[in-house]
Each structure stands twice: as C-alpha cells, then as structure tokens.
Design an enzyme around this catalytic site. Structure first.
Site, PDB file in Angstrom:
ATOM      1  N   PRO A   1       0.686  -1.163  -0.094  1.00 47.39           N
ATOM      2  CA  PRO A   1      -0.123   0.157   0.224  1.00 47.39           C
ATOM      3  C   PRO A   1       0.902   1.487   0.027  1.00 47.39           C
ATOM      4  O   PRO A   1       2.190   1.017   0.033  1.00 47.39           O
ATOM      5  CB  PRO A   1      -0.858  -0.126   1.312  1.00 47.39           C
TER       6      PRO A   1
ATOM      7  N   ASN B   1       0.836   3.878   2.300  1.00 48.03           N
ATOM      8  CA  ASN B   1       1.098   4.682   3.797  1.00 48.03           C
ATOM      9  C   ASN B   1       2.382   4.647   4.073  1.00 48.03           C
ATOM     10  O   ASN B   1       3.047   5.662   4.824  1.00 48.03           O
ATOM     11  CB  ASN B   1       0.048   4.103   4.850  1.00 48.03           C
TER      12      ASN B   1
ATOM     13  N   LYS C   1       4.164  -5.260  -6.738  1.00 50.70           N
ATOM     14  CA  LYS C   1       3.521  -4.221  -7.412  1.00 50.70           C
ATOM     15  C   LYS C   1       3.191  -3.096  -6.301  1.00 50.70           C
ATOM     16  O   LYS C   1       2.641  -3.246  -5.304  1.00 50.70           O
ATOM     17  CB  LYS C   1       2.081  -4.579  -7.721  1.00 50.70           C
TER      18      LYS C   1
ATOM     19  N   GLU D   1      -1.364  -8.721   5.844  1.00 55.63           N
ATOM     20  CA  GLU D   1      -1.265  -7.757   6.873  1.00 55.63           C
ATOM     21  C   GLU D   1      -2.368  -6.577   6.576  1.00 55.63           C
ATOM     22  O   GLU D   1      -2.181  -5.821   5.513  1.00 55.63           O
ATOM     23  CB  GLU D   1       0.105  -6.939   6.852  1.00 55.63           C
TER      24      GLU D   1
ATOM     25  N   CYS E   1      -1.960   1.124   9.987  1.00 51.10           N
ATOM     26  CA  CYS E   1      -2.801   0.128  10.407  1.00 51.10           C
ATOM     27  C   CYS E   1      -3.010  -0.113  11.890  1.00 51.10           C
ATOM     28  O   CYS E   1      -4.026  -0.659  12.264  1.00 51.10           O
ATOM     29  CB  CYS E   1      -2.283  -1.126   9.692  1.00 51.10           C
TER      30      CYS E   1
ATOM     31  N   LYS F   1     -13.179   9.930   2.045  1.00 51.77           N
ATOM     32  CA  LYS F   1     -13.625   8.980   2.748  1.00 51.77           C
ATOM     33  C   LYS F   1     -13.514   9.336   4.179  1.00 51.77           C
ATOM     34  O   LYS F   1     -14.670   9.176   5.054  1.00 51.77           O
ATOM     35  CB  LYS F   1     -12.694   7.732   2.748  1.00 51.77           C
TER      36      LYS F   1
ATOM     37  N   GLU G   1     -12.548   1.137  10.016  1.00 53.66           N
ATOM     38  CA  GLU G   1     -11.262   1.617   9.770  1.00 53.66           C
ATOM     39  C   GLU G   1     -11.450   2.988   8.931  1.00 53.66           C
ATOM     40  O   GLU G   1     -12.011   2.972   7.849  1.00 53.66           O
ATOM     41  CB  GLU G   1     -10.337   0.803   9.080  1.00 53.66           C
TER      42      GLU G   1
ATOM     43  N   PHE H   1      -8.824   5.433   8.772  1.00 56.82           N
ATOM     44  CA  PHE H   1      -7.578   5.572   8.157  1.00 56.82           C
ATOM     45  C   PHE H   1      -7.384   6.976   7.920  1.00 56.82           C
ATOM     46  O   PHE H   1      -6.743   7.528   7.056  1.00 56.82           O
ATOM     47  CB  PHE H   1      -7.613   4.802   6.696  1.00 56.82           C
TER      48      PHE H   1
HETATM   49  P1  NAI Z   1      -6.386  -1.692  -1.267  1.00 55.30           P
HETATM   50  O1  NAI Z   1      -6.357  -2.751  -0.349  1.00 55.30           O
HETATM   51  O2  NAI Z   1      -7.197  -1.448  -2.527  1.00 55.30           O
HETATM   52  O3  NAI Z   1      -4.977  -1.186  -1.943  1.00 55.30           O
HETATM   53  C1  NAI Z   1      -3.746  -2.023  -1.375  1.00 55.30           C
HETATM   54  C2  NAI Z   1      -2.824  -2.487  -2.597  1.00 55.30           C
HETATM   55  O4  NAI Z   1      -3.611  -3.542  -3.143  1.00 55.30           O
HETATM   56  C3  NAI Z   1      -2.604  -1.640  -3.664  1.00 55.30           C
HETATM   57  O5  NAI Z   1      -1.023  -1.797  -4.115  1.00 55.30           O
HETATM   58  C4  NAI Z   1      -3.368  -1.970  -4.542  1.00 55.30           C
HETATM   59  O6  NAI Z   1      -3.217  -1.277  -6.111  1.00 55.30           O
HETATM   60  C5  NAI Z   1      -3.668  -3.017  -4.361  1.00 55.30           C
HETATM   61  N1  NAI Z   1      -5.028  -3.669  -5.067  1.00 55.30           N
HETATM   62  C6  NAI Z   1      -6.064  -3.068  -4.868  1.00 55.30           C
HETATM   63  N2  NAI Z   1      -7.029  -3.995  -5.413  1.00 55.30           N
HETATM   64  C7  NAI Z   1      -6.591  -5.092  -5.712  1.00 55.30           C
HETATM   65  C8  NAI Z   1      -6.760  -6.372  -6.386  1.00 55.30           C
HETATM   66  N3  NAI Z   1      -8.342  -6.574  -6.645  1.00 55.30           N
HETATM   67  N4  NAI Z   1      -6.026  -7.411  -6.637  1.00 55.30           N
HETATM   68  C9  NAI Z   1      -4.658  -7.284  -6.200  1.00 55.30           C
HETATM   69  N5  NAI Z   1      -4.316  -5.940  -5.820  1.00 55.30           N
HETATM   70  C10 NAI Z   1      -5.195  -5.150  -5.382  1.00 55.30           C
HETATM   71  O7  NAI Z   1      -6.238  -0.192  -0.262  1.00 55.30           O
HETATM   72  P2  NAI Z   1      -6.831   1.098  -0.850  1.00 55.30           P
HETATM   73  O8  NAI Z   1      -7.736   1.232  -1.738  1.00 55.30           O
HETATM   74  O9  NAI Z   1      -5.709   2.091  -1.075  1.00 55.30           O
HETATM   75  O10 NAI Z   1      -7.222   1.996   0.564  1.00 55.30           O
HETATM   76  C11 NAI Z   1      -8.545   1.587   1.157  1.00 55.30           C
HETATM   77  C12 NAI Z   1      -8.519   1.599   2.532  1.00 55.30           C
HETATM   78  O11 NAI Z   1      -7.734   0.436   2.727  1.00 55.30           O
HETATM   79  C13 NAI Z   1      -7.652   2.710   3.401  1.00 55.30           C
HETATM   80  O12 NAI Z   1      -8.825   3.565   3.543  1.00 55.30           O
HETATM   81  C14 NAI Z   1      -7.591   1.697   4.770  1.00 55.30           C
HETATM   82  O13 NAI Z   1      -8.690   1.681   5.438  1.00 55.30           O
HETATM   83  C15 NAI Z   1      -7.155   0.446   4.272  1.00 55.30           C
HETATM   84  N6  NAI Z   1      -5.791   0.327   3.906  1.00 55.30           N
HETATM   85  C16 NAI Z   1      -5.026  -0.429   5.162  1.00 55.30           C
HETATM   86  C17 NAI Z   1      -3.559  -0.460   5.084  1.00 55.30           C
HETATM   87  C18 NAI Z   1      -2.635  -1.119   6.096  1.00 55.30           C
HETATM   88  O14 NAI Z   1      -1.823  -0.723   6.274  1.00 55.30           O
HETATM   89  N7  NAI Z   1      -3.353  -2.180   6.439  1.00 55.30           N
HETATM   90  C19 NAI Z   1      -2.830   0.356   3.865  1.00 55.30           C
HETATM   91  C20 NAI Z   1      -3.602   0.793   2.773  1.00 55.30           C
HETATM   92  C21 NAI Z   1      -5.019   1.027   3.028  1.00 55.30           C
END
Ligand code: NAI
Ligand code: MG
Length: 493
Positions: free
Chosen positions: A165, A167, A190, A265, A299, A349, A396, A398
């Site tokens: 991600p 962050n 990626k 994670e 997170c 959001k 969450e 965020f």
């Molecule tokens: P996301 O989970 O969509 O993105 C994280 C990664 O997954 C990015 O590299 C994205 O391109 C990839 N991804 C997205 N859809 C995918 C799919 N179908 N198949 C494979 N890879 C995929 O998170 P996003 O949209 O950036 O953020 C949304 C929310 O997620 C945030 O508001 C937060 O609540 C949470 N989040 C939690 C994180 C953590 O550290 N646990 C980090 C980032 C976001």
C-alpha cells in the site's frame, strides 16, 4: 536529486522527478500497452510525473524473469552468505541515499520529512536484519524410527508476488523484500498506484548493489489490473499483501484457484485503553501519537480510545488542546507535524465518516474539517460520547479521527475492546503491573503496547489476529512464510 541539508534549512528541497518505467529482468522498460498513469503530490494535487502502467502482459514478463532467476540464474547457485552480502550492500546504499529517498517519499506520499527519515532508518534496519538471517536458516535432523537418517531443508517458496500500500511505501517494501530475499525467493512487486516513486528509485539501487537480473522486479499499476494479474498468475507461488480487508478477501478467493500461499497484513480498529492510574501527561501524549501519527494512515492507529470514566473529561480536554496546536503544512518542512492524506479518495472517505459520526450523535470536540484549500489535509479530529455500535467506532477510517469511548472496569473494557473483527494492535496505559499483564493476555491483538504506542521493531513479529491478517512479518517469524519445509529420508545400510 539534491536535497538541502544545511542545519539552518527547515524545508528540504523537493527532489527532481522524471517519468518512470517498469523494472523487469534488470532492465527499465515501458509497459507493453504503452500506457502511463500520473504520480500525484498530495500536498497540492499536482501531477509529479507519469509512471508506466503495468498490467497482465507486464506481470507475465516479470513472472517469467523471476522464474528464470529462481531456477537457472546465478541467484539459484549463490551461497546464502552472498545473498546476505547483497542485502547488506542494498542497506548501505539506502543509507547513503536516505536523505534523497526520504524527500521523495514525502513528496509522493505526503508524510512529513521527519517521519520519512524515521521510515528510512526502519528500511535500513530491516534490510540489515534479514541480511544477517540469510545464512542462518537451518533445517534439523529428526530422530525417526528405523535405520534411517531424516533431516529437513528449508527452501525458498519460489516466485513471490508482493502487493503493498501507499502509507509506508518504502518500509512495506523492505518488510517484504528482506525475508523473501534472505530465504532465496525471487520477487515481483506491485507498489501502490498512489506511491510508486521511491520503489522505482530502489530499482536503481538494486542494480547498483549487483542483484542478478530478475531477482527483483517492479511493476507499478492498478490493483484491479496488475495486482489481480499477479494473484491469478499460475507461476506465482505466494502472495504477500498489505492493504484493505476487502482486497484481501478478493485475493484469497482468486488465489484459491492455484492454491497459492497467502500472507496478509490488513487493517485495524485498535483499542487504546487509558486507566485513571496512568501517568496522565504520558498517556495524553501517547494517545495523541497513537491516532495522529502519519495523519492516522496507519494500520495500527489507536482509533478507539477507551478512557476510564473518572478521568475522561480532563483527558479529552488535554487531548483537544494538543490537537488544536498540531502543525499541518508542507511535508518537506521539518517543522510540519502532519502532512496531507494520500489522495482525494482518502480525503473524501475521512470527511464522509466525520459527517456520519455527527449524524450518529457523537460529539465533535475539535477538528472535522478539511484544512486549507489545496492538497488533501484533514484537521486532527476528536469525537466524544461515541457508542461501540456507531460506524466511527467500528470501521477503519484511516485518518486523523479518534473516537473516545468511556469505560469503568477492566472486565468491561476487555470485552468491548475485543468486540471487533479486527485484531492488529492494542495498548494500555496504567501503572498497575497486574492490569497491564492481564490486559496483554486477554486482548485479541497481534501486538500489545504497555505505556507506549507504535513501537514496531524489525526484530519482533508483527501481524494480526482475526481479520487483521494472516501470518507474521518481521522477526524470525516472517521466515516461516518464505520457506517450504522439505523432509529428506535416507536408508542406512
Ligand atoms: P487497497 O487494499 O485497495 O490497496 C492496497 C494495494 O492493493 C495497492 O497496491 C492496490 O493497488 C492493490 N490492490 C487493490 N485491489 C486489488 C486487487 N483486486 N487485486 C490485487 N491487488 C489489489 O487499499 P486502498 O484502496 O489503497 O485503501 C483503502 C483503505 O484500505 C484505506 O482507507 C484503509 O482503510 C485500508 N488500508 C490499509 C492499509 C494497511 O496498512 N493495513 C494500507 C492501505 C490501506
Ligand atoms: Mg482499493
């Protein structure tokens, strides 16, 4: 990419950025489709540069390169100690270039330069820690029945797909590369579409360190295209993912077709519990740091703040006082305490949840607005009188938004703290050692902090209970998720 380092300078010079290719098989290449996407500066919403947009065709090329590097390249024959030396070399190069990398991270991700510098130290520590592990990953001899010699080998899982991600772009990269490479795997990563720039700079350092071609490949692009293609790919042996719970569900379903190993994670709604017998000064500072660190884009953010009823009013007043003084601004200024949220999507959001909190009847104590008129800034925000069942206490967010939840007894607060499908982190502030240990034992979370918060070290396992994750990163624990165990049995005549 010069940065200003004079001790007087309070604002680091923005690094020069140029359009970015993909990094496949040791080469910087355009995407097969020729498509690009913009990298944005979240402090003002302006486009920094164009980045090659990888999709299924590029992922396929990267996986082929990673497979060849794994099976037939010099990586395959390299002594474990030499793999370690390459990781040490990469760590040294990151350290040498850390000011430039920190500035680039702040520019693309919006985190303050002070936080980026902290992350860079974490990156160096992580790479060195796993460099040290490379030649210490051992099997065992096993006392089997009969006249046989049985021993175990721990071998790389193979080609590992890593999806990270926005962050902590570089730190997440290091947490994933470190154990994967120490164990002898090859990697297709990626990076997040919001923050590809520092990862691509790392590709140059990978070349400089001398990693064989194909061992590390970077394919920036969107999740639904490049990310999904990586998960689907039949020649990828494992997926390591950090991000949203819903994305992890999609990944696990898709990975089921090829029975890939997955580690996750994910998010949290971490309970931060303040007892009346705490050191109030430290606990206020701790609760502040717990929620506002990196604008709440963490997170482990301490977003459910349980405060013992008898000190709640004073505690909230002191927290609000501090919140109003938090300095928002240019991430590249060393005086800035909070930068912008990463994107328009995240800004929307967070503000949506603030509206929802008010509608649900929580009391907005301070903040709640967008800050300034450019960039994606959100004021530090406190809600009091929050009920466990409100969306702002369950989801969450965020962002820099904390929910204050009063409580009276330990039994009650443990029960309420655990009533969530998350279980990433938890904290307690008390001077009573019995309370601290009882809470640590009963709370369902992968990390528990006592009288501190956000203390994460590369040496200690990190991950989630329940829907906050699967597997552990950091420490020795991560190695398990990057090796296959093989049993060899020899008949002795
Ligand atoms: P996301 O989970 O969509 O993105 C994280 C990664 O997954 C990015 O590299 C994205 O391109 C990839 N991804 C997205 N859809 C995918 C799919 N179908 N198949 C494979 N890879 C995929 O998170 P996003 O949209 O950036 O953020 C949304 C929310 O997620 C945030 O508001 C937060 O609540 C949470 N989040 C939690 C994180 C953590 O550290 N646990 C980090 C980032 C976001
Ligand atoms: Mg998403």
């Amino acid at each position: 990419m010069a940065t200003t380092t004079s001790s007087k300078a309070r604002t680091v010079k923005a690094p020069q950025v140029k359009d970015q290719p993909l990094f496949i098989n040791g080469r910087f290449v355009d995407s097969v489709s020729g498509k690009t996407f913009p990298a944005i500066n979240p402090a003002n919403g302006e486009v920094l540069c164009q980045v090659a947009e990888g999709d299924a065709a590029d992922i396929d090329l990267a996986v082929k390169a990673a497979r060849a590097a794994l099976e037939t390249g010099p990586w395959n024959r390299m002594d474990a100690a030499d793999r370690g030396r390459l990781l040490y070399k990469l760590a040294d190069l990151v350290e040498k270039n850390s000011e430039e990398l920190a500035a680039l991270e702040s520019l693309n991700c919006g985190k303050t330069i002070n936080d980026s510098r902290g992350d860079l130290q974490g990156v160096v520590n992580t790479l060195r820690y796993y460099a040290g592990w490379a030649d210490k990953i051992e099997g065992r001899t096993v006392p089997v029945r009969g006249n046989f010699l049985s021993y175990t080998l721990r071998q790389p899982i193979g080609v590992v797909g890593q999806i990270i991600p926005w962050n902590f772009p570089l730190l997440m990269l290091a947490w994933k590369w470190g154990p994967a490479l120490a164990c002898g795997n090859t990697v297709v990563m990626k990076p997040a579409e919001q923050t590809p720039l520092t990862a691509m700079r790392m590709a140059e350092l990978v070349m400089e360190a001398g990693f064989p071609n194909g061992v590390i490949n970077l394919v920036p692009g969107y999740g639904e295209t490049a990310g999904a293609a990586l998960v689907r790919h039949p020649d990828v042996d494992k997926i390591a993912f950090t991000g949203h719970v819903d994305t992890a569900k999609l990944i696990q379903k898709s990975a089921a077709d090829t029975l890939k190993r997955c580690t996750f994670e994910l998010g949290g709604k971490s309970p931060n519990v303040i007892f009346a017998d705490c050191d109030m000064e430290q606990a206020v500072a701790g609760a502040f740091h717990a929620i506002y660190f990196h604008g709440g884009q963490c997170c482990t953010a301490g977003s459910r703040l349980f405060v013992e009823e008898k000190i709640r009013q004073e505690f909230v007043e002191r927290l609000a006082e501090r919140s109003k003084q938090r300095k928002l601004g240019d991430p590249l200024s060393t005086e800035t305490e909070q930068g912008p949220q990463v994107s328009q999507e995240q800004l929307d959001k967070i503000l949506g949840y603030v509206k929802l909190g008010e509608k649900e009847g929580a009391r907005l104590i301070t903040g709640g607005q967008r800050w300034g008129n450019k960039g994606y800034y959100v004021e530090p925000t406190i809600f009091d009188n929050v009920k466990d069942e409100m969306a702002i206490a369950r989801d969450e967010i965020f962002g820099p938004v904390v929910s204050v939840l009063p409580f009276k007894t330990m039994e009650e607060v443990v029960d309420r703290a655990n009533r969530t499908y998350y279980g990433l982190a938890a904290a307690i502030w008390t001077k009573d050692i019995d309370k601290a240990h009882n809470y640590a034992r009963q709370v369902k979370a992968g990390t528990v902090w006592v009288n501190c918060y956000h203390v994460v070290d590369t040496t200690t396992p990190f991950g989630g209970f329940k829907m906050s994750g699967q597997g552990r990163e950091n420490g020795e624990a991560a190695l398990e998720h990057y090796t296959e165990m093989k049993t060899v049995t020899i008949k002795l005549n």
